[in-house]
Scaffold this motif. Sequence first.
Motif, PDB file in Angstrom:
ATOM      1  N   LEU A 336       0.894  -1.150   0.000  1.00 43.20           N
ATOM      2  CA  LEU A 336       0.000   0.000   0.000  1.00 43.20           C
ATOM      3  C   LEU A 336       0.934   1.202   0.000  1.00 43.20           C
ATOM      4  N   PRO A 337       1.288   1.717  -1.194  1.00 47.53           N
ATOM      5  CA  PRO A 337       2.325   2.754  -1.251  1.00 47.53           C
ATOM      6  C   PRO A 337       2.037   3.905  -0.300  1.00 47.53           C
ATOM      7  N   HIS A 338       3.055   4.262   0.461  1.00 50.70           N
ATOM      8  CA  HIS A 338       2.946   5.389   1.389  1.00 50.70           C
ATOM      9  C   HIS A 338       3.909   6.484   0.963  1.00 50.70           C
ATOM     10  N   PHE A 339       3.375   7.709   0.812  1.00 54.74           N
ATOM     11  CA  PHE A 339       4.233   8.844   0.471  1.00 54.74           C
ATOM     12  C   PHE A 339       4.504   9.633   1.745  1.00 54.74           C
ATOM     13  N   ASN A 340       5.729   9.430   2.256  1.00 55.59           N
ATOM     14  CA  ASN A 340       6.121  10.032   3.530  1.00 55.59           C
ATOM     15  C   ASN A 340       5.952  11.541   3.493  1.00 55.59           C
ATOM     16  N   GLU A 341       5.610  12.105   4.647  1.00 61.50           N
ATOM     17  CA  GLU A 341       5.466  13.558   4.805  1.00 61.50           C
ATOM     18  C   GLU A 341       4.472  14.126   3.784  1.00 61.50           C
ATOM     19  N   VAL A 342       3.489  13.321   3.423  1.00 64.57           N
ATOM     20  CA  VAL A 342       2.448  13.656   2.433  1.00 64.57           C
ATOM     21  C   VAL A 342       3.016  14.427   1.235  1.00 64.57           C
ATOM     22  N   ASP A 343       4.140  13.955   0.729  1.00 66.89           N
ATOM     23  CA  ASP A 343       4.755  14.543  -0.459  1.00 66.89           C
ATOM     24  C   ASP A 343       4.024  14.001  -1.684  1.00 66.89           C
ATOM     25  N   GLU A 344       3.186  14.844  -2.279  1.00 63.69           N
ATOM     26  CA  GLU A 344       2.312  14.374  -3.353  1.00 63.69           C
ATOM     27  C   GLU A 344       3.068  14.127  -4.662  1.00 63.69           C
ATOM     28  N   GLY A 345       4.242  14.759  -4.825  1.00 61.95           N
ATOM     29  CA  GLY A 345       5.086  14.402  -5.950  1.00 61.95           C
ATOM     30  C   GLY A 345       5.545  12.958  -5.822  1.00 61.95           C
ATOM     31  N   ALA A 346       5.957  12.576  -4.612  1.00 63.42           N
ATOM     32  CA  ALA A 346       6.333  11.189  -4.348  1.00 63.42           C
ATOM     33  C   ALA A 346       5.128  10.264  -4.451  1.00 63.42           C
ATOM     34  N   ALA A 347       3.939  10.769  -4.170  1.00 63.62           N
ATOM     35  CA  ALA A 347       2.737   9.947  -4.271  1.00 63.62           C
ATOM     36  C   ALA A 347       2.469   9.532  -5.707  1.00 63.62           C
ATOM     37  N   VAL A 348       2.502  10.496  -6.620  1.00 62.20           N
ATOM     38  CA  VAL A 348       2.303  10.179  -8.033  1.00 62.20           C
ATOM     39  C   VAL A 348       3.385   9.213  -8.486  1.00 62.20           C
ATOM     40  N   ASP A 349       4.612   9.472  -8.084  1.00 57.36           N
ATOM     41  CA  ASP A 349       5.732   8.622  -8.458  1.00 57.36           C
ATOM     42  C   ASP A 349       5.527   7.193  -7.960  1.00 57.36           C
ATOM     43  N   ALA A 350       5.154   7.045  -6.681  1.00 59.01           N
ATOM     44  CA  ALA A 350       4.975   5.716  -6.106  1.00 59.01           C
ATOM     45  C   ALA A 350       3.844   4.957  -6.789  1.00 59.01           C
ATOM     46  N   LEU A 351       2.772   5.660  -7.096  1.00 56.10           N
ATOM     47  CA  LEU A 351       1.630   5.027  -7.759  1.00 56.10           C
ATOM     48  C   LEU A 351       2.031   4.502  -9.136  1.00 56.10           C
ATOM     49  N   VAL A 352       2.734   5.333  -9.909  1.00 60.99           N
ATOM     50  CA  VAL A 352       3.170   4.936 -11.243  1.00 60.99           C
ATOM     51  C   VAL A 352       4.189   3.803 -11.157  1.00 60.99           C
ATOM     52  N   THR A 353       5.152   3.917 -10.249  1.00 63.04           N
ATOM     53  CA  THR A 353       6.149   2.862 -10.082  1.00 63.04           C
ATOM     54  C   THR A 353       5.493   1.542  -9.720  1.00 63.04           C
ATOM     55  N   ASN A 354       4.540   1.586  -8.811  1.00 62.63           N
ATOM     56  CA  ASN A 354       3.850   0.366  -8.390  1.00 62.63           C
ATOM     57  C   ASN A 354       3.192  -0.330  -9.577  1.00 62.63           C
ATOM     58  N   ARG A 355       2.547   0.445 -10.450  1.00 62.44           N
ATOM     59  CA  ARG A 355       1.879  -0.148 -11.616  1.00 62.44           C
ATOM     60  C   ARG A 355       2.908  -0.705 -12.606  1.00 62.44           C
ATOM     61  N   CYS A 356       3.959   0.058 -12.868  1.00 60.71           N
ATOM     62  CA  CYS A 356       4.966  -0.362 -13.858  1.00 60.71           C
ATOM     63  C   CYS A 356       5.752  -1.565 -13.373  1.00 60.71           C
ATOM     64  N   TRP A 357       6.239  -1.515 -12.124  1.00 62.33           N
ATOM     65  CA  TRP A 357       7.072  -2.603 -11.615  1.00 62.33           C
ATOM     66  C   TRP A 357       6.256  -3.886 -11.480  1.00 62.33           C
ATOM     67  N   THR A 358       4.993  -3.782 -11.079  1.00 64.32           N
ATOM     68  CA  THR A 358       4.132  -4.964 -10.970  1.00 64.32           C
ATOM     69  C   THR A 358       3.916  -5.592 -12.344  1.00 64.32           C
ATOM     70  N   ALA A 359       3.663  -4.762 -13.343  1.00 71.43           N
ATOM     71  CA  ALA A 359       3.469  -5.269 -14.700  1.00 71.43           C
ATOM     72  C   ALA A 359       4.723  -5.945 -15.240  1.00 71.43           C
ATOM     73  N   LEU A 360       5.896  -5.484 -14.804  1.00 75.93           N
ATOM     74  CA  LEU A 360       7.168  -6.056 -15.258  1.00 75.93           C
ATOM     75  C   LEU A 360       7.610  -7.250 -14.415  1.00 75.93           C
ATOM     76  N   ALA A 508      12.995  -0.760 -17.153  1.00 73.00           N
ATOM     77  CA  ALA A 508      12.019  -0.252 -16.188  1.00 73.00           C
ATOM     78  C   ALA A 508      11.845   1.257 -16.346  1.00 73.00           C
ATOM     79  N   LEU A 509      12.959   1.955 -16.536  1.00 74.55           N
ATOM     80  CA  LEU A 509      12.886   3.402 -16.741  1.00 74.55           C
ATOM     81  C   LEU A 509      12.079   3.732 -17.995  1.00 74.55           C
ATOM     82  N   ALA A 510      12.284   2.983 -19.069  1.00 69.67           N
ATOM     83  CA  ALA A 510      11.575   3.250 -20.315  1.00 69.67           C
ATOM     84  C   ALA A 510      10.072   3.082 -20.153  1.00 69.67           C
TER      85      ALA A 510
END
Length: 534
Positions: A336-360, A508-510
Motif C-alpha cells: 500500500l504505497p505510502h508517500f512520507n510527509e504527504v509529499d504528493e510528488g512522491a505519491a504520483v511517483d509511487a503510484l506509477v512505479t507500483n503499476r509499472c514494476w508490478t506489470a514487469l 524499467a525506466l523506459a
Amino acid sequence: MQREMFLVTSGDLRLGANQTCWPAQRDLEKTLTHVFSEMGITLRRAFPVDERQGHGFISSQRMGMDVFANIPADAPLVFATAAWQYTHHVLPGMRFHRGPILTVANWSGQWPGLVGLLNLNGSLIKAGVPFSTLWSQSFDDVFFLKGLKQWVDTGTIRHNLSHVRDLDLASLPADAQGLGRQLAESLKARKAILGVFDEGCMGMYNAIIDDEILNPLGIFKERLSQSALVARMRTVSDQEASTIRQWLDTRGMRFATGTDEATELTDSQILTQCKMYIAATRIAADFACDAIGIQYQQGLKDMVPASDLVEGLLNNPDRPPVFSEQGAELYAASALPHFNEVDEGAAVDALVTNRCWTALGLDPSTTLHDVRWGETLNIQGEEKFVWVLQISGAAPASHFRGGYAGAVSERQPAMYFPLGGGSLKGIGKPGEIVWSRVFVEGGELHADLGRGTVVELSDAENERRWRETTYQWPLVNAVFHGVGRDAFMARHRANHVSIAYAEDSSKALAVKASMLAALGVKVHLCGETGDTRS
C-alpha cells in the motif's frame, strides 16, 4: 550590484531543533559574511539573533512576513541554511521580493541543511520566483567563488544542465511504449485515490500538487484527518497490535528497546506504532485508497509515537497482514504505497512505479529519500560521487541488505520526535535503481528520471556516514549514472528523490517514462539512462 546585501534564514517550528542546529548556522553565517566582505560587500543580517530563545532562525510564517517587511524590496537577498527549515516561513516574503535572490547551504551531513535548501529551491520553482543557488563545504573552492562572483556581477548564476534532456518518446522501445500507454489508459479508466492525512507537511509547498494539475492524470485526493487516524488507533486491540510485532520478531527484525520513554524506544511505543499500522490500513481500505500519506508533523507528533515504522511496512508487499474488523485481509500480498510527509510528488511517483514494476514482474517496493549529503569515494578503482540518501525514519525492508533480518528499529531523535517511536533502519542492498522526481513547474507536472547504482561500502564506512548524518535512519549509498554532484543539485526540484530497484533498470525506466508521458506529464531524462532503442 549593490554593495550591501541582506541575509535571511529559516528554521524549524520546534524550538529544540532550532537551538540544537544554531551553532552550525552561526558558523555558516560567519563564513559567508567574511567571503562577501573579501569581495567588498556588506552582508547584513535582516533580523537579530534571539538570545532569549537561543537561536537566530525565522521560526514562523508571521515572523518571516514581518522580517521581509523591513527588507528593501529591490535589495540583493541571500538565504543561507545549515539546517532543515520550514519553507513557508520565508516563501511569502520571497514571492514579493524584486531583487536578486541567492540560496546557499553548507555541504555538510550534520544537519539536513542541503535538504532544507532543496525544499526551498523546489518551492521557489513551483511558485515561479527567480533565484540562483550555490553550496560549498569550505566556501573557498573555485566552483563556489566563481558562481558567487557571477551572481554579484549579474544577479544570476547559470549552472551546466547538459545532463538533462526532454524525453523523445519515439526513442523508447516499442514494447515499453505500448506497456506504458496501456498502464496509463488503465489508470485513467479506473481512477486512483490518494489518501492524504493532512496536507502541507513542514511547510513543504513543493510537496502539494493542486487538484487542477493532478486530476487530469486520473488521480484524486481523499482528504483525511490525522485526528481520525488517532481515533481509529483507539479501536485496535493490544492483541491485534502484538501480532504485528510478533510477525516482525519472527522475521528477525531487531528492536533496540529500553525503559526510559523520554530517551529510549520502549515496547509500549512499538505497540502504539503497530496500532497505527493497522488503523491506517483500515482507513485506506474504507476509502479504497491506492496510496496514502501521513503528515505526522505537526500535531500528531504531540499525540503518538512516530509514523515511520508504519510507512516502511506499507511500502513493501512483504509485510505483516492486516485484517478488517470483519476478518477480511486488506491489500493482501500487496504494497500500500505510502508517500512520507504527504509529499504528493512522491505519491504520483509511487503510484506509477507500483503499476509499472508490478506489470514487469519486479518488486514494487519504493520509497522517497532525503537528498541528505555525499562525498567522492573510490569504488572499485574509480572515483565516484556517492550520495547519502536517508528518509527520516523508514524504508521498506526489501531495500536492505538481509531484508527484515538486516533491519533494526531505533528510537527517533528526541528533538524531532518527543514521543519517540521506532524507525525501520537498514543499509541499502547493492543493485541497480531507477531514481525519479515528480514536480510542479510553470503550472504543469514534470518528472525527472535517471538510473543509478546502490553501492556496497565497508561496515566502517557505513558507520562513518551514519555518524556524519542521522544514526537512527536507513542509509542508502547511491551513485547516479552520468550526473555529478553539482549538476544534480543545480537541477533537482525537491528535497526528496524516489528510488526503486530494478535488475534491468533501462527497461524499467523506459516503461515508467512512457506511462508518465501518456498521462500528460512532461518527462525529462537525466544522465546515462541506457540504450532506449534496443
